[in-house]
Design an enzyme around this catalytic site. Structure first.
Site, PDB file in Angstrom:
ATOM      1  N   SER A   9      11.021  -1.506  -9.602  1.00 28.32           N
ATOM      2  CA  SER A   9       9.669  -1.001  -9.331  1.00 28.32           C
ATOM      3  C   SER A   9       9.092  -0.316 -10.561  1.00 28.32           C
ATOM      4  O   SER A   9       7.901  -0.048 -10.605  1.00 28.32           O
ATOM      5  CB  SER A   9       9.697  -0.038  -8.148  1.00 28.32           C
ATOM      6  OG  SER A   9      10.690   0.941  -8.332  1.00 28.32           O
TER       7      SER A   9
ATOM      8  N   HIS B   1       8.518  -8.430  -9.135  1.00 31.17           N
ATOM      9  CA  HIS B   1       8.399  -7.226  -8.319  1.00 31.17           C
ATOM     10  C   HIS B   1       7.729  -7.561  -6.984  1.00 31.17           C
ATOM     11  O   HIS B   1       6.518  -7.822  -6.930  1.00 31.17           O
ATOM     12  CB  HIS B   1       7.600  -6.171  -9.112  1.00 31.17           C
ATOM     13  CG  HIS B   1       7.472  -4.861  -8.410  1.00 31.17           C
ATOM     14  ND1 HIS B   1       6.409  -4.017  -8.583  1.00 31.17           N
ATOM     15  CD2 HIS B   1       8.278  -4.253  -7.503  1.00 31.17           C
ATOM     16  CE1 HIS B   1       6.572  -2.947  -7.832  1.00 31.17           C
ATOM     17  NE2 HIS B   1       7.684  -3.070  -7.160  1.00 31.17           N
TER      18      HIS B   1
ATOM     19  N   GLU C  85       4.356  -8.976  -8.568  1.00 30.64           N
ATOM     20  CA  GLU C  85       4.013  -8.664  -9.961  1.00 30.64           C
ATOM     21  C   GLU C  85       5.052  -9.369 -10.832  1.00 30.64           C
ATOM     22  O   GLU C  85       6.248  -9.121 -10.675  1.00 30.64           O
ATOM     23  CB  GLU C  85       4.091  -7.156 -10.230  1.00 30.64           C
ATOM     24  CG  GLU C  85       2.874  -6.374  -9.810  1.00 30.64           C
ATOM     25  CD  GLU C  85       2.962  -4.910 -10.280  1.00 30.64           C
ATOM     26  OE1 GLU C  85       1.958  -4.408 -10.799  1.00 30.64           O
ATOM     27  OE2 GLU C  85       4.013  -4.274 -10.093  1.00 30.64           O
TER      28      GLU C  85
ATOM     29  N   ASN D  85       2.492   0.314  -9.126  1.00 28.38           N
ATOM     30  CA  ASN D  85       3.024   1.673  -8.931  1.00 28.38           C
ATOM     31  C   ASN D  85       2.345   2.697  -9.828  1.00 28.38           C
ATOM     32  O   ASN D  85       2.332   3.890  -9.506  1.00 28.38           O
ATOM     33  CB  ASN D  85       4.541   1.671  -9.114  1.00 28.38           C
ATOM     34  CG  ASN D  85       5.228   1.059  -7.898  1.00 28.38           C
ATOM     35  OD1 ASN D  85       4.681   1.110  -6.796  1.00 28.38           O
ATOM     36  ND2 ASN D  85       6.391   0.483  -8.095  1.00 28.38           N
TER      37      ASN D  85
HETATM   38  N1  3HC Z   1       9.485  -7.113   8.260  1.00 28.86           N
HETATM   39  C1  3HC Z   1       8.918  -8.274   8.634  1.00 28.86           C
HETATM   40  N2  3HC Z   1       7.706  -8.346   9.219  1.00 28.86           N
HETATM   41  C2  3HC Z   1       7.068  -7.211   9.464  1.00 28.86           C
HETATM   42  C3  3HC Z   1       7.595  -5.951   9.116  1.00 28.86           C
HETATM   43  C4  3HC Z   1       8.861  -5.937   8.473  1.00 28.86           C
HETATM   44  N3  3HC Z   1       9.442  -4.788   8.075  1.00 28.86           N
HETATM   45  N4  3HC Z   1       6.700  -4.984   9.463  1.00 28.86           N
HETATM   46  C5  3HC Z   1       5.658  -5.619  10.028  1.00 28.86           C
HETATM   47  N5  3HC Z   1       5.880  -6.951  10.023  1.00 28.86           N
HETATM   48  C6  3HC Z   1       4.973  -7.991  10.521  1.00 28.86           C
HETATM   49  C7  3HC Z   1       4.892  -7.946  12.033  1.00 28.86           C
HETATM   50  O1  3HC Z   1       5.903  -8.742  12.619  1.00 28.86           O
HETATM   51  C8  3HC Z   1       3.505  -8.520  12.275  1.00 28.86           C
HETATM   52  O2  3HC Z   1       3.550  -9.919  12.158  1.00 28.86           O
HETATM   53  P1  3HC Z   1       2.586 -10.849  13.083  1.00 28.86           P
HETATM   54  O3  3HC Z   1       1.187 -10.393  12.823  1.00 28.86           O
HETATM   55  O4  3HC Z   1       2.844 -12.219  12.608  1.00 28.86           O
HETATM   56  O5  3HC Z   1       3.000 -10.598  14.461  1.00 28.86           O
HETATM   57  C9  3HC Z   1       2.684  -8.006  11.072  1.00 28.86           C
HETATM   58  O6  3HC Z   1       3.652  -7.692  10.047  1.00 28.86           O
HETATM   59  C10 3HC Z   1       1.889  -6.763  11.408  1.00 28.86           C
HETATM   60  O7  3HC Z   1       2.792  -5.797  11.903  1.00 28.86           O
HETATM   61  P2  3HC Z   1       2.446  -4.710  13.002  1.00 28.86           P
HETATM   62  O8  3HC Z   1       1.361  -5.232  13.907  1.00 28.86           O
HETATM   63  O9  3HC Z   1       3.712  -4.265  13.640  1.00 28.86           O
HETATM   64  O10 3HC Z   1       1.971  -3.447  12.212  1.00 28.86           O
HETATM   65  P3  3HC Z   1       0.781  -3.252  11.227  1.00 28.86           P
HETATM   66  O11 3HC Z   1      -0.370  -4.139  11.518  1.00 28.86           O
HETATM   67  O12 3HC Z   1       0.589  -1.785  11.209  1.00 28.86           O
HETATM   68  O13 3HC Z   1       1.392  -3.710   9.824  1.00 28.86           O
HETATM   69  C11 3HC Z   1       2.429  -3.224   7.798  1.00 28.86           C
HETATM   70  C12 3HC Z   1       2.557  -3.169   9.304  1.00 28.86           C
HETATM   71  C13 3HC Z   1       2.327  -4.674   7.337  1.00 28.86           C
HETATM   72  C14 3HC Z   1       3.722  -2.621   7.243  1.00 28.86           C
HETATM   73  C15 3HC Z   1       1.152  -2.418   7.378  1.00 28.86           C
HETATM   74  O14 3HC Z   1       1.208  -1.134   7.906  1.00 28.86           O
HETATM   75  C16 3HC Z   1       0.999  -2.319   5.869  1.00 28.86           C
HETATM   76  O15 3HC Z   1       0.524  -3.239   5.217  1.00 28.86           O
HETATM   77  N6  3HC Z   1       1.378  -1.158   5.317  1.00 28.86           N
HETATM   78  C17 3HC Z   1       1.308  -0.911   3.854  1.00 28.86           C
HETATM   79  C18 3HC Z   1       2.487  -1.573   3.206  1.00 28.86           C
HETATM   80  C19 3HC Z   1       2.478  -1.371   1.720  1.00 28.86           C
HETATM   81  O16 3HC Z   1       1.589  -0.770   1.125  1.00 28.86           O
HETATM   82  N7  3HC Z   1       3.523  -1.879   1.084  1.00 28.86           N
HETATM   83  C20 3HC Z   1       3.713  -1.712  -0.342  1.00 28.86           C
HETATM   84  C21 3HC Z   1       4.635  -0.562  -0.565  1.00 28.86           C
HETATM   85  S1  3HC Z   1       4.850  -0.275  -2.285  1.00 28.86           S
HETATM   86  C22 3HC Z   1       6.091  -1.291  -2.712  1.00 28.86           C
HETATM   87  O17 3HC Z   1       6.704  -1.987  -1.930  1.00 28.86           O
HETATM   88  C23 3HC Z   1       6.425  -1.310  -4.177  1.00 28.86           C
HETATM   89  C24 3HC Z   1       7.681  -0.570  -4.449  1.00 28.86           C
HETATM   90  O18 3HC Z   1       7.984  -0.768  -5.821  1.00 28.86           O
HETATM   91  C25 3HC Z   1       7.578   0.918  -4.206  1.00 28.86           C
END
Ligand code: 3HC
Length: 282
Positions: free
Chosen positions: A117, A138, A150, A188
């Site tokens: 990251s 990434h 990325e 990030n």
């Molecule tokens: N694994 C697999 N699928 C998942 C999941 C997981 N952990 N979490 C959610 N999903 C899927 C669900 O199954 C659902 O699929 P469907 O629409 O086909 O049924 C879909 O995602 C939507 O899930 P939910 O309805 O349960 O919940 P939300 O609509 O609230 O979405 C979320 C959940 C996608 C996690 C959303 O809250 C989100 O986009 N959050 C922000 C995530 C983000 O910013 N990630 C980046 C983090 S930074 C990073 O990773 C970089 C690192 O270097 C730090």
């Protein structure tokens, strides 16, 4: 279709292994901890079962995908791969060691990618004798849902390696974005200072965690508020990325909030430890 290795079966590694297997590649999923390997494989099985339930895959397709993933604790399995994606914990020492070991056992044409990251790809490249074939891939959490990869180019990464990995990410159904090897890359560098600022707002008593998150969810249409997202990412990971930004740029604007440091010291790491800015009952 190719043979790939994913090193590390944590949240990111197991998600990455699944997207490669879904795209038709054979995946060696290598993890030193047997308990973690079992957990990672169980998460993939659960995700595939959910896809079958939702009618996105047939039971047969799900079985074929699972059959492409071979779990192992033996790093030697990586030597048959065209591409290795390292997704172990965020430690320069551990990643450097892993790259050195992979370099000594993989054929010269194998591309060594890191899901880091924030650690420098150029630095990881210098641990090998093939810096032209070292690159950042990434992914974002949850890997199955987030479209972005990325693709991070180190100083010595060749045009050929870069083009190949960009194409591979597209083949996985992702949207690759080419970024330079600068602290925190792009995602990030932009995301973490926002999270850190939210922690400062909490620390200074401007609002409580729920209020800060509501402001960003409803006012900015973010799917999660910054503190909820910090818990999701892991507060230790957030602190480590802020420290990389702070050290890399030498700019006080990246100083990690004392509250973030305190929470990590107390073992409140977010969802994975059951408590961060919020509580997560088992
Ligand atoms: N694994 C697999 N699928 C998942 C999941 C997981 N952990 N979490 C959610 N999903 C899927 C669900 O199954 C659902 O699929 P469907 O629409 O086909 O049924 C879909 O995602 C939507 O899930 P939910 O309805 O349960 O919940 P939300 O609509 O609230 O979405 C979320 C959940 C996608 C996690 C959303 O809250 C989100 O986009 N959050 C922000 C995530 C983000 O910013 N990630 C980046 C983090 S930074 C990073 O990773 C970089 C690192 O270097 C730090």
């Amino acid at each position: 279709m190719a043979e790939v290795t994913v090193l590390g079966a944590g949240t990111m590694g197991s998600g990455i292994a699944q997207v490669f297997a879904q795209a038709g590649d054979t995946v060696h999923l290598i993890e030193v901890s047997l308990a973690q390997l079992t957990r990672g494989i169980a998460v993939i099985e659960t995700n595939l079962a959910r896809s079958v339930e939702k009618g996105r895959l047939t039971a047969n397709e799900s079985e074929v995908i699972m059959g492409r993933i071979v779990g192992s604790s033996d790093l030697e399995q990586a030597k048959y791969s065209e591409l290795v994606v390292e997704a172990i914990h965020e430690s320069l020492i551990a990643k450097t060691e892993a790259f050195r070991a992979l370099d000594s056992m993989c054929p010269p044409e194998t591309i060594l990618a890191s899901n880091t990251s924030s650690i420098s790809i150029t630095t990881l490249g210098t641990a090998t004798g093939r810096a032209d074939r070292v690159i950042g891939m990434h992914f974002f959490n949850p890997v199955l849902v987030m479209k972005l990869v990325e693709v991070v180019r180190g100083l010595a990464t060749s045009d050929e390696t870069h083009a190949h990995v960009m194409d591979w990410a597209r083949r996985l159904g992702k949207e690759p974005v080419a970024v330079g090897d600068s602290p925190g890359f792009v995602a990030n560098r932009v995301l973490l200072p926002m999270i850190n600022e939210a922690v400062f707002a909490l620390y200074e008593g401007v609002a409580d965690a729920g209020e800060i998150d509501t402001v960003m969810r409803l006012g900015m249409n973010h799917p999660m508020g910054p503190l909820e997202l910090a818990d999701f990412i892991g507060l230790d990971v957030c602190l480590s990325i802020m420290s990389v930004l702070y050290d890399g740029f030498g700019d006080p604007k990246y100083r990690p909030c004392p509250l973030l440091k305190q929470m990590v010291a107390a073992g409140r790491l977010g969802r994975k430890s059951g408590q961060g800015f919020y509580r997560y009952p088992a």
